[in-house]
Design a protein around this motif. Structure first.
Motif, PDB file in Angstrom:
ATOM      1  N   GLU A 198     -13.758  -3.882  18.631  1.00  0.00           N
ATOM      2  CA  GLU A 198     -14.998  -4.362  17.502  1.00  0.00           C
ATOM      3  C   GLU A 198     -13.546  -4.333  17.053  1.00  0.00           C
ATOM      4  N   ARG A 199     -13.391  -5.713  16.013  1.00  0.00           N
ATOM      5  CA  ARG A 199     -12.837  -6.055  15.999  1.00  0.00           C
ATOM      6  C   ARG A 199     -12.228  -6.015  14.063  1.00  0.00           C
ATOM      7  N   LEU A 200     -11.123  -5.425  13.692  1.00  0.00           N
ATOM      8  CA  LEU A 200     -11.178  -4.899  12.437  1.00  0.00           C
ATOM      9  C   LEU A 200     -11.415  -5.825  10.990  1.00  0.00           C
ATOM     10  N   ARG A 201     -12.342  -5.654  10.432  1.00  0.00           N
ATOM     11  CA  ARG A 201     -12.157  -5.558   9.396  1.00  0.00           C
ATOM     12  C   ARG A 201     -11.154  -6.152   8.659  1.00  0.00           C
ATOM     13  N   GLU A 202     -10.836  -7.283   7.717  1.00  0.00           N
ATOM     14  CA  GLU A 202     -10.099  -7.569   6.824  1.00  0.00           C
ATOM     15  C   GLU A 202      -9.649  -6.906   5.680  1.00  0.00           C
ATOM     16  N   ARG A 203      -8.869  -5.963   5.163  1.00  0.00           N
ATOM     17  CA  ARG A 203      -8.462  -5.254   4.602  1.00  0.00           C
ATOM     18  C   ARG A 203      -7.549  -5.092   4.050  1.00  0.00           C
ATOM     19  N   ASP A 204      -7.004  -4.844   3.147  1.00  0.00           N
ATOM     20  CA  ASP A 204      -5.579  -5.251   2.431  1.00  0.00           C
ATOM     21  C   ASP A 204      -5.617  -3.401   3.082  1.00  0.00           C
ATOM     22  N   LEU A 205      -3.680  -3.750   2.596  1.00  0.00           N
ATOM     23  CA  LEU A 205      -2.690  -2.254   2.900  1.00  0.00           C
ATOM     24  C   LEU A 205      -2.027  -2.621   2.005  1.00  0.00           C
ATOM     25  N   PHE A 206      -2.160  -1.306   1.124  1.00  0.00           N
ATOM     26  CA  PHE A 206      -1.933  -1.168  -0.092  1.00  0.00           C
ATOM     27  C   PHE A 206      -0.581  -0.464  -0.197  1.00  0.00           C
ATOM     28  N   TRP A 207       0.657  -0.531  -0.794  1.00  0.00           N
ATOM     29  CA  TRP A 207       1.549   0.940  -1.395  1.00  0.00           C
ATOM     30  C   TRP A 207       2.116   0.412  -2.243  1.00  0.00           C
ATOM     31  N   ARG A 208       2.210   1.958  -3.662  1.00  0.00           N
ATOM     32  CA  ARG A 208       3.398   2.117  -4.244  1.00  0.00           C
ATOM     33  C   ARG A 208       4.286   2.781  -4.501  1.00  0.00           C
ATOM     34  N   VAL A 209       5.311   2.906  -5.461  1.00  0.00           N
ATOM     35  CA  VAL A 209       6.449   4.070  -5.439  1.00  0.00           C
ATOM     36  C   VAL A 209       7.249   3.341  -6.489  1.00  0.00           C
ATOM     37  N   ARG A 210       7.500   4.472  -7.063  1.00  0.00           N
ATOM     38  CA  ARG A 210       7.705   4.067  -8.743  1.00  0.00           C
ATOM     39  C   ARG A 210       9.421   2.926  -8.697  1.00  0.00           C
ATOM     40  N   GLY A 211       8.718   2.075  -9.116  1.00  0.00           N
ATOM     41  CA  GLY A 211       9.615   0.672  -9.331  1.00  0.00           C
ATOM     42  C   GLY A 211       9.618  -0.263  -8.380  1.00  0.00           C
ATOM     43  N   GLU A 212       8.282  -0.100  -6.934  1.00  0.00           N
ATOM     44  CA  GLU A 212       8.397  -0.918  -5.739  1.00  0.00           C
ATOM     45  C   GLU A 212       6.785  -1.035  -6.070  1.00  0.00           C
ATOM     46  N   ARG A 213       6.612  -2.708  -5.721  1.00  0.00           N
ATOM     47  CA  ARG A 213       4.804  -2.117  -5.330  1.00  0.00           C
ATOM     48  C   ARG A 213       4.902  -3.331  -3.830  1.00  0.00           C
ATOM     49  N   ALA A 214       3.746  -3.419  -3.306  1.00  0.00           N
ATOM     50  CA  ALA A 214       3.544  -4.206  -1.938  1.00  0.00           C
ATOM     51  C   ALA A 214       2.341  -4.127  -1.987  1.00  0.00           C
ATOM     52  N   LEU A 215       1.886  -5.008  -0.711  1.00  0.00           N
ATOM     53  CA  LEU A 215      -0.117  -5.111  -0.799  1.00  0.00           C
ATOM     54  C   LEU A 215      -0.053  -6.363   0.802  1.00  0.00           C
ATOM     55  N   ARG A 216      -0.191  -5.494   2.091  1.00  0.00           N
ATOM     56  CA  ARG A 216      -0.095  -6.888   2.582  1.00  0.00           C
ATOM     57  C   ARG A 216      -1.704  -7.287   2.957  1.00  0.00           C
ATOM     58  N   ARG A 217      -2.063  -8.232   3.354  1.00  0.00           N
ATOM     59  CA  ARG A 217      -3.069  -9.076   3.716  1.00  0.00           C
ATOM     60  C   ARG A 217      -3.480 -10.001   4.616  1.00  0.00           C
ATOM     61  N   GLY A 218      -3.836  -9.900   5.618  1.00  0.00           N
ATOM     62  CA  GLY A 218      -3.460 -10.477   6.914  1.00  0.00           C
ATOM     63  C   GLY A 218      -2.352 -11.354   7.157  1.00  0.00           C
ATOM     64  N   ASP A 219      -1.353 -11.738   7.723  1.00  0.00           N
ATOM     65  CA  ASP A 219      -0.033 -11.850   7.561  1.00  0.00           C
ATOM     66  C   ASP A 219       0.519 -12.457   6.129  1.00  0.00           C
ATOM     67  N   TRP A 220       0.101 -12.769   4.894  1.00  0.00           N
ATOM     68  CA  TRP A 220       1.137 -12.764   3.807  1.00  0.00           C
ATOM     69  C   TRP A 220       1.265 -11.011   3.256  1.00  0.00           C
ATOM     70  N   LYS A 221       2.516 -10.312   2.625  1.00  0.00           N
ATOM     71  CA  LYS A 221       2.769  -9.220   2.380  1.00  0.00           C
ATOM     72  C   LYS A 221       2.950 -10.110   0.945  1.00  0.00           C
ATOM     73  N   TYR A 222       2.566  -9.268  -0.597  1.00  0.00           N
ATOM     74  CA  TYR A 222       3.134  -9.561  -1.912  1.00  0.00           C
ATOM     75  C   TYR A 222       4.458  -8.224  -1.925  1.00  0.00           C
ATOM     76  N   TYR A 223       4.674  -8.632  -2.500  1.00  0.00           N
ATOM     77  CA  TYR A 223       5.529  -7.294  -2.757  1.00  0.00           C
ATOM     78  C   TYR A 223       7.002  -7.608  -3.657  1.00  0.00           C
ATOM     79  N   ARG A 224       7.462  -6.545  -4.932  1.00  0.00           N
ATOM     80  CA  ARG A 224       8.246  -6.782  -5.800  1.00  0.00           C
ATOM     81  C   ARG A 224       8.775  -5.281  -6.053  1.00  0.00           C
ATOM     82  N   GLY A 225      10.195  -5.989  -6.215  1.00  0.00           N
ATOM     83  CA  GLY A 225      10.922  -4.684  -6.079  1.00  0.00           C
ATOM     84  C   GLY A 225      11.777  -3.920  -7.279  1.00  0.00           C
ATOM     85  N   ASN A 226      12.674  -3.616  -7.106  1.00  0.00           N
ATOM     86  CA  ASN A 226      13.058  -2.845  -8.780  1.00  0.00           C
ATOM     87  C   ASN A 226      13.364  -4.140 -10.086  1.00  0.00           C
TER      88      ASN A 226
END
Length: 469
Positions: free
Chosen positions: A395-423
């Motif tokens: 089966e194909r994996l459904r499209e979903r977001d991979l989410f991360w959070r650490v103090r001072g940083e954030r990231a989210l991956r959707r497909g090949d795109w990654k949103y990132y905010r550093g310190n």
């Protein structure tokens, strides 16, 4: 210091014998030209699998020769390369967080670390923080489904008296509670002795990786003789985590112990120690140790029906090899969270395959529960997606977001795109397919997409516990 146990003395010969039966010679490095894109095999009947989940500690993205280390650093990992050759190598697998304990929370609960108070520590150092024993875990849910459960090695999800693997679903525990220990003395950073069997200290002053390997081999062989319930074994090595002490380096060990006893709270960090050669020796030792456990699995007749996953708990430290990724452990850049990951299950999954699907720690929890016929607790919904349909039914994996959070940083991956905010607080956007090194910030050209992914991150973040002040 505590003395060596009678059991430990007897194990010295046994460990040497186990090593002797393993293959030697040239590394069995993965030849990518002989890998094929992953395809699920035709349905084959098999019992519920035994599950062996092995974690390396602070192992870098490319520290296995099947991921490129041999040509770059000379590290050779024939046993893990063979595991990859006989199964599936994942090129875009991620940890649940960027440091040790929150990733373990993500794996054990199948949920974002920020769902629980203990998961907010990055990593746990406070004696009061930990995994709430009332929270369902991979182990407790599998135990309810008829599995025997054991954890050997690093726990790092809380300390006694309130937190322990045996309070969170594991039938048995042998290992250390803290995030790091000196490999011979078993002293933690505060000078406490940190080797336990269950909730009682266990005295053994041999090199820690040898002890864990011996215990895991014994566990696997005993399970083979008993032929009882299916089993889960979480095998969590501390290798190649600092301090940079190799097997046989008693002089280096003594110096670290001296500094700990003198009150140096950062002695275990070993900031003035290590080298590329030392790190190579530690990674290759990890490889040999995993090889011994896999050999025991083969000898016991359980190899075919045991699902093995090997991964790192987060990205590599200062001696690791992460090319071409940027960042290291502690960062939500790719080098801090993308990890080498291989899976093998001979009864159901063909070998010599490679998967480029993005997956991460909470997915493995959901996957293993489904494969074992265990039901998640509806009161604690999983954040991971089961990969069972993808792995077994194509089966194909459904499209979903991979989410991360650490103090001072954030990231989210959707497909090949990654949103990132550093310190620095700047929102950035990277196309990982074209730019895995995260050097070409596309936020200015893709303002709408950046805003969309930022909003998606913030929606998930609002459902999590806030960090304490």
């Amino acid at each position: 210091m505590p003395g060596i146990s009678r059991r430990a003395l007897g194990g010295l010969a046994g460990a040497g014998a186990a090593t002797a039966v393993l293959p030697t010679g040239t590394a069995l490095a993965q030849d990518e030209h002989h890998e094929r894109p992953f395809r699920a095999a035709p349905a084959r009947h098999s019992p519920r699998p035994n599950i062996l989940f092995v974690l390396g500690d602070d192992l870098g993205w490319a520290d296995l020769s099947s991921y490129g280390s041999q040509a770059a650093t000379g590290i050779r990992t024939p046993h893990l390369d063979r595991l990859a050759r006989d199964g599936v190598r994942f090129t875009q697998a991620y940890s649940g967080s960027a440091t040790c304990s929150p990733t373990r929370f993500a794996l054990y609960t199948g949920r974002f670390p920020g769902r629980t108070e203990g998961g907010l520590a990055e990593p746990i150092a406070d004696k009061g923080a930990g995994l709430d024993p009332r929270h369902p875990t991979l182990a407790s849910l599998l135990r309810d489904a008829g599995y025997s459960t054991a954890l050997i090695g690093k726990w790092h999800c809380g300390f006694l008296p309130d937190h322990s693997p045996t309070r969170s679903g594991w039938d048995t525990f042998f290992g250390n509670f803290g995030g790091a220990l000196e490999y011979y003395s078993k002293l933690g950073g505060g000078g406490e002795y940190d080797l336990y069997e269950g909730d009682a200290t266990y005295k053994d002053l041999r090199y820690y990786t040898r002890i864990l390997t011996e215990r895991a081999v014994e566990h696997v062989e005993r399970a083979g003789r008993e032929q009882g319930r299916p089993w889960l074994l979480n095998l969590n090595f501390t290798t190649p985590h600092w301090p940079w002490i190799t097997d046989g380096d008693t002089e280096g060990s003594a110096e670290i112990v001296r500094r700990i006893k003198a009150g140096d709270k950062r002695a275990l960090w070993h900031a003035d120690g290590g080298s590329l050669a030392t790190y190579r020796t530690m990674v290759e030792d990890l490889d040999r140790s995993v090889g011994e456990v896999l050999a025991a699995l083969r000898r016991s007749g359980q190899e075919k029906d045991t699902l093995v996953v090997f991964a790192s708990d987060n990205g590599g430290e200062r001696w690791s090899y992460n090319w071409p990724l940027s960042g290291n452990k502690g960062s939500l850049q790719e080098g801090g969270i993308r990890v080498p990951t291989v899976l093998r299950w001979p009864a159901r999954i063909d070998g010599r395959q490679v998967s480029h699907e993005p997956v991460y720690s909470p997915d493995w929890t959901a996957t293993l529960l489904e494969l074992a016929g265990a039901r998640p607790d509806r009161a604690y919904p999983l954040d991971g997606t089961s990969l069972a349909g993808y792995l077994l039914r194509g089966e194909r994996l459904r499209e979903r977001d991979l989410f991360w959070r650490v103090r001072g940083e954030r990231a989210l991956r959707r497909g090949d795109w990654k949103y990132y905010r550093g310190n620095d607080g700047a929102d950035q956007l990277f196309h990982l397919g074209r730019d895995p090194r995260e050097q070409a910030d596309r936020a200015g050209e893709e303002k709408r997409l950046t805003a969309t992914l930022k909003s998606a991150w913030e929606r998930t973040d609002r459902t999590l516990l806030p960090y304490p002040d």
